[in-house]
Write an enzyme that holds these catalytic residues in place. Structure first.
Site, PDB file in Angstrom:
ATOM      1  N   LYS A 133       0.871  -1.178   0.000  1.00  0.00           N
ATOM      2  CA  LYS A 133       0.000   0.000   0.000  1.00  0.00           C
ATOM      3  C   LYS A 133       0.902   1.220   0.000  1.00  0.00           C
ATOM      4  O   LYS A 133       2.046   1.146   0.455  1.00  0.00           O
ATOM      5  CB  LYS A 133      -0.882   0.018   1.255  1.00  0.00           C
ATOM      6  CG  LYS A 133      -2.121   0.864   1.113  1.00  0.00           C
ATOM      7  CD  LYS A 133      -3.230   0.156   0.380  1.00  0.00           C
ATOM      8  CE  LYS A 133      -4.396   1.080   0.094  1.00  0.00           C
ATOM      9  NZ  LYS A 133      -5.549   0.357  -0.427  1.00  0.00           N
ATOM     10  N   ASP A 173      -7.057   4.344  -4.591  1.00  0.00           N
ATOM     11  CA  ASP A 173      -7.697   4.192  -3.271  1.00  0.00           C
ATOM     12  C   ASP A 173      -8.298   5.568  -2.978  1.00  0.00           C
ATOM     13  O   ASP A 173      -8.529   6.350  -3.931  1.00  0.00           O
ATOM     14  CB  ASP A 173      -6.660   3.765  -2.220  1.00  0.00           C
ATOM     15  CG  ASP A 173      -7.300   3.343  -0.893  1.00  0.00           C
ATOM     16  OD1 ASP A 173      -7.812   2.219  -0.817  1.00  0.00           O
ATOM     17  OD2 ASP A 173      -7.308   4.138   0.072  1.00  0.00           O
TER      18      ASP A 173
END
Ligand code: NDP
Length: 453
Positions: A133, A173
């Site tokens: 991430k 995201d």
């Protein structure tokens, strides 16, 4: 080997004490690991190979974290400085894969929790993807397109060294959608002089996959359908609460409408709208334009359709059968959970990552509310990202029907794995344990095969 609950609890406490010592102040990361280790510890304790190879310790230590400064120029000619990260958590089962988040609340702790959960989510999809991430504390709100472009290009000037189609494949995201991914791809292509599937969620004209935009929301609703069918129920006639009004929320509403449920709420960081008549296709088109094109506030929906708007509030006080938290982490706490239970909510399906606090989760467990954790329920997004990589490698594009069929198949498989690993003696399913154990087993086996690396 027989191990009692007290021994498990002591092992969990000892493990968490060590993790907190090694990662001080990283509360979101602690929370994600605690929820996980509560369920995998009994399995790890029964398998001496886990301890001999320090599998739990290695799984909770990222392979590496890259931290860097991003300097860019705003429209007034002033220099601006942000911080960015890429957390490459675990690549035992495939190249690192996970989104980039641009939001002022982004910290290393947030990205570590997201990267950690991403490992297990990706394992559940059945596709060869490790977990990662990244993101920045950059706030895209109120910035012009050119400012977003300059920031994103500056970020990619550093990030490009650490990613690649066989190394690490970022996606979107919170705060990173089609616009940001387009700028990122353009800059990567310029710097590396190559056109590869290094990012997913790309535009359809340059290698993106059909249904990627819709995949997370649709996938969560498909997962919810399996969960309801498991207890002999379905969406027809059910009322649902959805939080957020971004990518995940919008397509969750679209699919819920299609499958016969009525959605009555949406939210953003300013507040919640409550439309008791339901957010139908026409109203949803207004939301898409509001959020994806005009980048406005959800309160404008209330002005447009004359429904209620609760400033600074979340949707969980409204009576409904189902809840789909689709905004952000820790947006549904213990009190919210109690309110939902008191109002007769029967199932919660997490579209966002870790939207429910640990205390909220325990309320649902005690009340017998069917609960689908994000790492299983929202895996549809990364699953279609994986399909985008496959299409890029093959240099072909599947039509929407084909991608949707594969997405449905993957969500059904994930549900089956949760049932296989999480079915209780009374026939109900503990989806949290099921998802954690299925993902853990796969990654642990790969790690054991690779030796001590
Ligand atoms: P978007 O940026 O498209 O939308 C996020 C929404 O959540 C917006 O409505 C935003 O409101 C709201 N929100 C964000 N942060 C906060 C906050 N701190 N407090 C209150 N509201 C907030 O993001 P996505 O829809 O892509 O992501 C939503 C969630 O789903 C995240 O948890 C993400 O990690 C998860 N997810 C996303 C996937 C994807 O494919 N996009 C895949 C799997 C999971 P506002 O505009 O006011 O900030």
């Amino acid at each position: 080997m027989v191990i009692n609950d007290q021994e498990v609890q002591e092992a969990v406490d000892q493990f968490m004490a060590g993790l907190k010592r090694r990662n001080p102040g990283e509360h979101e990361f602690h929370q994600a690991v605690e929820e996980w280790v509560e369920t995998v510890m009994p399995v790890a304790m029964r398998n001496p190979e886990c301890d001999r190879n320090q599998i739990l310790e290695r799984m909770t230590e990222p392979d590496r974290i890259v931290i860097f400064r991003v300097t860019w120029e705003d429209d007034d000619g002033h220099a601006r400085v942000n911080r960015a990260w890429r957390v490459q958590f675990n690549n035992s089962i495939g190249p690192y894969k996970g989104g980039m988040r641009f939001h002022p609340t982004v910290t290393q702790s947030v990205l570590k929790f997201l990267g950690f959960e991403q490992c297990f989510k990706n394992a559940l999809t059945g596709l060869p993807m490790g977990g990662a991430k990244g993101g920045s504390n950059f706030n895209p709100k109120g910035k012009s397109d050119r400012e977003v472009m300059r920031f994103t290009q500056s970020l990619m000037k550093e990030l490009h060294r650490h990613i690649g189609e066989h190394t690490d494949v970022p996606a979107g995201d919170i705060g990173v959608g089609a616009r940001e991914l387009g700028y990122m791809f353009g800059e990567y292509k310029r710097l590396e002089n190559e056109f590869t599937g290094v990012l997913t969620g790309k535009g359809l004209t340059f290698g993106g996959s059909l249904v990627r935009t819709e995949a997370t929301g649709y996938g969560a609703v498909y997962f919810g359908r399996h969960l309801l069918e498991q207890v002999g129920d379905g969406y027809d006639g059910k009322t649902a609460l959805v939080s957020g009004s971004g990518n995940v929320a919008i397509y969750a509403v679209e699919k819920l409408n299609e499958l016969g449920a009525k959605v009555v709420t949406l939210s953003d960081s300013g507040g919640t709208i409550y439309d008791k008549d339901g957010i139908d296709a026409e109203k949803l088109a207004f939301v898409k334009d509001l959020k994806e094109v005009r980048r406005g506030r959800i309160s404008e929906y209330a002005d447009e359709y004359g429904c209620e708007y609760f400033e600074d509030a979340r949707p969980w006080g409204v009576q409904a059968d189902l809840a789909f938290p689709c905004a952000t982490q820790n947006e549904l706490d213990e009190d919210d959970a109690k309110q939902l239970v008191d109002n007769g909510c029967m199932a919660v399906v997490e579209g966002a990552n870790m939207p429910t606090t640990l205390a909220g989760l325990h309320v649902f467990e005690q009340a017998g509310v069917h609960f689908a954790p994000g790492k299983a329920a929202n895996a549809g997004g990364v699953a279609v990202s994986g399909l985008e990589q496959s299409q890029n490698s093959l240099r072909i594009s599947w039509d929407a029907e084909e991608v949707d069929k594969r997405l449905k198949g993957i969500m059904s498989d994930i549900h089956d794995q949760c049932v296989h690993y999480g079915e209780r003696d009374d026939g109900t399913v503990d989806y949290v344990s099921g998802a954690n154990l299925a993902g853990f087993n796969k990654i642990a086996q790969a790690m054991l095969s690779h030796g001590l690396v």
